[in-house]
Enzyme design. Structure first.
Site, PDB file in Angstrom:
ATOM      1  N   LYS A 143       3.117 -16.642  -1.988  1.00 44.30           N
ATOM      2  CA  LYS A 143       3.734 -16.363  -0.694  1.00 44.30           C
ATOM      3  C   LYS A 143       3.048 -17.190   0.402  1.00 44.30           C
ATOM      4  O   LYS A 143       1.882 -17.552   0.253  1.00 44.30           O
ATOM      5  CB  LYS A 143       3.554 -14.872  -0.346  1.00 44.30           C
ATOM      6  CG  LYS A 143       4.427 -13.929  -1.130  1.00 44.30           C
ATOM      7  CD  LYS A 143       4.205 -12.490  -0.676  1.00 44.30           C
ATOM      8  CE  LYS A 143       5.038 -11.518  -1.486  1.00 44.30           C
ATOM      9  NZ  LYS A 143       6.501 -11.700  -1.320  1.00 44.30           N
ATOM     10  N   ASP A 158       2.701  -3.005  -0.868  1.00 41.95           N
ATOM     11  CA  ASP A 158       3.702  -3.162  -1.922  1.00 41.95           C
ATOM     12  C   ASP A 158       3.608  -2.056  -2.986  1.00 41.95           C
ATOM     13  O   ASP A 158       4.326  -2.088  -3.979  1.00 41.95           O
ATOM     14  CB  ASP A 158       3.561  -4.555  -2.558  1.00 41.95           C
ATOM     15  CG  ASP A 158       4.877  -5.099  -3.094  1.00 41.95           C
ATOM     16  OD1 ASP A 158       5.937  -4.570  -2.706  1.00 41.95           O
ATOM     17  OD2 ASP A 158       4.842  -6.043  -3.910  1.00 41.95           O
ATOM     18  N   ASP A 215       0.506  -7.931  -3.621  1.00 37.65           N
ATOM     19  CA  ASP A 215       1.481  -8.914  -4.092  1.00 37.65           C
ATOM     20  C   ASP A 215       1.294 -10.232  -3.345  1.00 37.65           C
ATOM     21  O   ASP A 215       1.807 -10.406  -2.244  1.00 37.65           O
ATOM     22  CB  ASP A 215       2.904  -8.371  -3.878  1.00 37.65           C
ATOM     23  CG  ASP A 215       3.971  -9.371  -4.314  1.00 37.65           C
ATOM     24  OD1 ASP A 215       3.616 -10.357  -5.002  1.00 37.65           O
ATOM     25  OD2 ASP A 215       5.156  -9.153  -3.979  1.00 37.65           O
ATOM     26  N   ARG A 274      10.565  -6.047 -10.133  1.00 33.30           N
ATOM     27  CA  ARG A 274      11.576  -5.701 -11.135  1.00 33.30           C
ATOM     28  C   ARG A 274      11.031  -5.827 -12.544  1.00 33.30           C
ATOM     29  O   ARG A 274      11.491  -5.160 -13.461  1.00 33.30           O
ATOM     30  CB  ARG A 274      12.831  -6.560 -10.905  1.00 33.30           C
ATOM     31  CG  ARG A 274      12.589  -8.023 -10.987  1.00 33.30           C
ATOM     32  CD  ARG A 274      13.709  -8.834 -10.326  1.00 33.30           C
ATOM     33  NE  ARG A 274      13.551  -8.923  -8.870  1.00 33.30           N
ATOM     34  CZ  ARG A 274      14.386  -9.565  -8.067  1.00 33.30           C
ATOM     35  NH1 ARG A 274      15.446 -10.180  -8.571  1.00 33.30           N
ATOM     36  NH2 ARG A 274      14.167  -9.604  -6.774  1.00 33.30           N
ATOM     37  N   LYS A 301       7.312   1.733  -7.589  1.00 38.28           N
ATOM     38  CA  LYS A 301       6.651   0.428  -7.722  1.00 38.28           C
ATOM     39  C   LYS A 301       5.227   0.514  -7.153  1.00 38.28           C
ATOM     40  O   LYS A 301       5.043   0.823  -5.977  1.00 38.28           O
ATOM     41  CB  LYS A 301       7.457  -0.650  -6.974  1.00 38.28           C
ATOM     42  CG  LYS A 301       6.774  -2.017  -6.910  1.00 38.28           C
ATOM     43  CD  LYS A 301       7.647  -3.064  -6.194  1.00 38.28           C
ATOM     44  CE  LYS A 301       6.895  -4.374  -5.976  1.00 38.28           C
ATOM     45  NZ  LYS A 301       7.670  -5.383  -5.226  1.00 38.28           N
ATOM     46  N   ASP A 321       7.281 -14.333  -7.856  1.00 40.69           N
ATOM     47  CA  ASP A 321       7.192 -13.361  -6.756  1.00 40.69           C
ATOM     48  C   ASP A 321       8.216 -12.232  -6.903  1.00 40.69           C
ATOM     49  O   ASP A 321       8.147 -11.238  -6.197  1.00 40.69           O
ATOM     50  CB  ASP A 321       7.396 -14.097  -5.421  1.00 40.69           C
ATOM     51  CG  ASP A 321       6.893 -13.293  -4.240  1.00 40.69           C
ATOM     52  OD1 ASP A 321       6.239 -12.246  -4.475  1.00 40.69           O
ATOM     53  OD2 ASP A 321       7.138 -13.711  -3.093  1.00 40.69           O
ATOM     54  N   GLU A 350       8.292  -9.884  -8.920  1.00 45.12           N
ATOM     55  CA  GLU A 350       7.510  -9.192  -9.949  1.00 45.12           C
ATOM     56  C   GLU A 350       7.815  -7.708 -10.031  1.00 45.12           C
ATOM     57  O   GLU A 350       7.617  -7.092 -11.069  1.00 45.12           O
ATOM     58  CB  GLU A 350       6.015  -9.403  -9.685  1.00 45.12           C
ATOM     59  CG  GLU A 350       5.377  -8.439  -8.682  1.00 45.12           C
ATOM     60  CD  GLU A 350       5.975  -8.530  -7.276  1.00 45.12           C
ATOM     61  OE1 GLU A 350       6.511  -9.596  -6.934  1.00 45.12           O
ATOM     62  OE2 GLU A 350       5.913  -7.531  -6.536  1.00 45.12           O
TER      63      GLU A 350
HETATM   64  N1  BES Z   1       7.165  -7.136  -2.480  1.00 44.56           N
HETATM   65  C1  BES Z   1       8.111  -8.165  -2.272  1.00 44.56           C
HETATM   66  C2  BES Z   1       9.260  -7.745  -1.357  1.00 44.56           C
HETATM   67  C3  BES Z   1       8.943  -7.644   0.106  1.00 44.56           C
HETATM   68  C4  BES Z   1       8.802  -8.778   0.875  1.00 44.56           C
HETATM   69  C5  BES Z   1       8.863  -6.421   0.703  1.00 44.56           C
HETATM   70  C6  BES Z   1       8.547  -8.673   2.226  1.00 44.56           C
HETATM   71  C7  BES Z   1       8.631  -6.317   2.056  1.00 44.56           C
HETATM   72  C8  BES Z   1       8.472  -7.446   2.817  1.00 44.56           C
HETATM   73  C9  BES Z   1       8.722  -8.585  -3.602  1.00 44.56           C
HETATM   74  O1  BES Z   1       7.874  -8.533  -4.682  1.00 44.56           O
HETATM   75  C10 BES Z   1       9.152  -9.999  -3.432  1.00 44.56           C
HETATM   76  O2  BES Z   1       8.309 -10.831  -3.251  1.00 44.56           O
HETATM   77  N2  BES Z   1      10.446 -10.248  -3.486  1.00 44.56           N
HETATM   78  C11 BES Z   1      10.968 -11.544  -3.272  1.00 44.56           C
HETATM   79  C12 BES Z   1      12.096 -11.725  -4.249  1.00 44.56           C
HETATM   80  C13 BES Z   1      12.610 -13.127  -4.305  1.00 44.56           C
HETATM   81  C14 BES Z   1      11.563 -14.028  -4.924  1.00 44.56           C
HETATM   82  C15 BES Z   1      13.869 -13.149  -5.120  1.00 44.56           C
HETATM   83  C16 BES Z   1      11.472 -11.656  -1.837  1.00 44.56           C
HETATM   84  O3  BES Z   1      12.034 -10.683  -1.337  1.00 44.56           O
HETATM   85  O4  BES Z   1      11.244 -12.688  -1.234  1.00 44.56           O
HETATM   86 ZN    ZN Z   2       6.329  -7.190  -4.584  1.00 42.81          ZN
HETATM   87 MN    MN Z   3       6.757 -10.322  -4.894  1.00 41.25          MN
END
Ligand code: BES
Ligand code: ZN
Ligand code: MN
Length: 498
Positions: free
Chosen positions: A279, A290, A272, A353, A267, A349, A351
């Site tokens: 966020k 990210d 992000d 996947r 990835k 968010d 994204e």
């Molecule tokens: N890059 C983030 C995941 C992440 C968050 C990694 C904090 C490390 C620390 C990912 O793109 C994301 O935002 N995931 C969301 C998914 C949710 C919306 C289902 C998350 O984990 O909050």
């Molecule tokens: Zn992300």
């Molecule tokens: Mn995200």
């Protein structure tokens, strides 16, 4: 740093600094005993004064020890013998490297690898000694006006007791060096800010790697090429950004002509912000990390190239930013992925996947023997496993065993979580083939379930490195993980003696 393997008599070796291990307060390791004898019991007399605490990582610097050619002797505490494990060994190695930097010697001879815990494979002990020393040399100062003083140690000689073990030791040294180079590349890319480390920058990094190692072939697909293929999920993420997305495809053919390649997919979200599902502000800067999955793919490739591993390897990096904008994805939007499956984007968010699903489908064309994707995918995984273990998801028992073992051996551990079908219903959508998110509960697993729908054509595993790819607080910075796990996995697959 110049590294070499040495054996033979220690007392007659000329060196600015000789490193010797001590267990507990005064129990000399075998190399230390030989030096003690040569110095007429000098070490014993000093240690009897109780100057070295019985804690791994304590050090005691001695000058002009009688009877030796070494200018200095650095005694390194390994901690109590009954507690001497790999963790204590690593702690002692790190402390020794730190002390060498403090006294600014340019060259040293260490016996610590020869005094590693007996349960630790000697090849791994040597690799640990090499990687700890080289990791100490990594410092981030690309965007600082004041450059940090360079690591002073220029040559490290690693003493092994047994002359016969030299060939294996040289191989371990080679692996340690390659691994450290991969880790340092991954750290540096992770640490670079989002305004410098863009998708285009990552593509340039891949091209630079191919310049340095002509065995690597690189192709970069731009947005037009991706649109022609039908990568509707990936492109929907980059639509909200002014930085064009890139699909970086790297190929190394070090194996047999007809051997199916392994593939690593990383990835590469260079920043992000969450998109329209923005966020919260605090700690958002950390979302420059990210792209650490992508960085680990580049790092593992770099190590593979240095080691000239006899295998075929593909690296795929879908790279993009995720920002809010008038053209960005909106909650409720439906996109069509390269696989033809439609996705309802309930949260912009989620994204990662969307990028990975198209990259994973793209991998089908390589008829890979196995695909491992690496992603900072979910905060939920970091909540579950903290900063200790990466999350491992796969339905393939053999692959799970292999990757978990690679994590153990490299000290870069993963822990398995389920991807059972029972979780798939969390992604049901009334308007598309699937939603891009499930509920908060089991968030790391439903993310893996989402990916599993795009990986039916080959054996596949997913590593969620959201917790392990970087540290926070005073130590904020990339860790280079899971490059050690990946490189160990590749070494084993290549059939090299680890
Ligand atoms: N890059 C983030 C995941 C992440 C968050 C990694 C904090 C490390 C620390 C990912 O793109 C994301 O935002 N995931 C969301 C998914 C949710 C919306 C289902 C998350 O984990 O909050
Ligand atoms: Zn992300
Ligand atoms: Mn995200």
């Amino acid at each position: 740093m110049e590294l070499s393997i040495k054996s033979g008599d220690l007392a007659t070796r000329k060196t600015p600094c000789l490193l010797l291990g001590v267990l507990g307060e005064r129990q000399l390791t075998a190399p230390a005993q030989s030096i003690d004898a040569a110095s007429g019991g000098y070490l014993t007399r000093i240690l009897d004064r109780g100057d070295l605490e019985a804690e791994a990582g304590r050090t005691l610097l001695l000058h002009e020890v009688p009877g030796l050619k070494a200018e200095r002797v650095l005694l390194v505490g390994l901690g109590p013998q009954d507690k001497y494990d790999r963790k204590a060994y690593l702690k002692a190695l790190a402390a020794a490297s730190g002390r060498l930097q403090e006294i600014r010697v340019k060259e040293a001879l260490t016996t610590l690898a020869a005094s590693a815990p007996p349960a630790l494979d000697p090849a791994l002990a040597l690799r640990d000694a090499v990687t700890t020393a080289l990791d100490r040399g990594y410092r981030y100062d690309r965007t600082k006006s004041e450059k940090k003083p360079p690591f002073t140690l220029q040559a490290l000689h690693l003493w092994i007791g047994d002359e016969d073990r030299k060939p294996r030791a040289r191989e371990a040294l080679r692996q340690g060096q390659a691994l450290a180079a991969g880790v340092s590349l991954a750290k540096e890319l992770g640490n670079l800010p989002g305004n410098l480390c863009t998708p285009t920058y990552l593509a340039d990094q891949a091209r630079d790697l191919a310049q340095a190692f002509p065995a690597l072939k690189v192709e970069v697909l731009d947005e037009d090429a991706m649109a022609k293929l039908g990568m509707g999920a990936l492109l929907s993420v980059s639509r909200g950004s002014r930085q064009p997305a890139k699909l970086i495809v790297m190929s190394y053919r070090g194996g047999k002509k007809d051997a199916k390649p392994l593939a690593l997919v990383g990835k590469g979200l260079t920043f992000d912000a969450g998109g329209i599902s923005l966020k919260p502000g605090p700690d958002m800067d950390q979302m420059k990390f990210d792209m650490c999955g992508a960085a680990s793919v580049l790092g593992a490739l770099r190590a593979t190239l240095e080691l000239k591993l006899p295998l075929n390897l593909i690296g795929v990096i879908p790279a993009s930013e995720n920002l809010p904008d008038g053209a960005a994805n909106k909650p409720g939007d439906i996109v069509t992925s390269l696989s033809g499956q439609t996705i309802e984007i309930l949260n912009t968010d989620a994204e990662g996947r969307l990028l990975l699903c198209d990259a994973l489908t793209y991998c089908e064309r390589f008829e890979p023997a196995v695909v491992v994707d690496i992603a900072t995918l979910t905060g939920a995984c970091a909540i579950a496993l903290g900063k200790v273990a990466s999350g491992l998801f796969t339905a393939d028992e053999g692959l799970a065993t292999e990757l978990l073992a690679a994590g153990e051996r490299s000290g870069d551990r993963a822990w398995r979580l389920p991807v059972w079908d029972d979780y798939q219903a969390l992604l049901d959508s009334n308007f598309a083939d699937m939603a891009n998110v499930g509920p908060r509960e089991g968030g790391a697993i439903s993310a893996a379930c989402f990916l599993s729908r795009y990986t039916k054509k080959y054996p596949w595993a997913h590593l969620d490195i959201a917790g392990t790819a970087w540290l926070t607080g005073k130590e904020k910075g990339g860790t280079g993980r899971p490059v050690p796990l990946l490189v160990e996995f590749l070494i084993q697959r290549a059939g090299l003696a680890g």
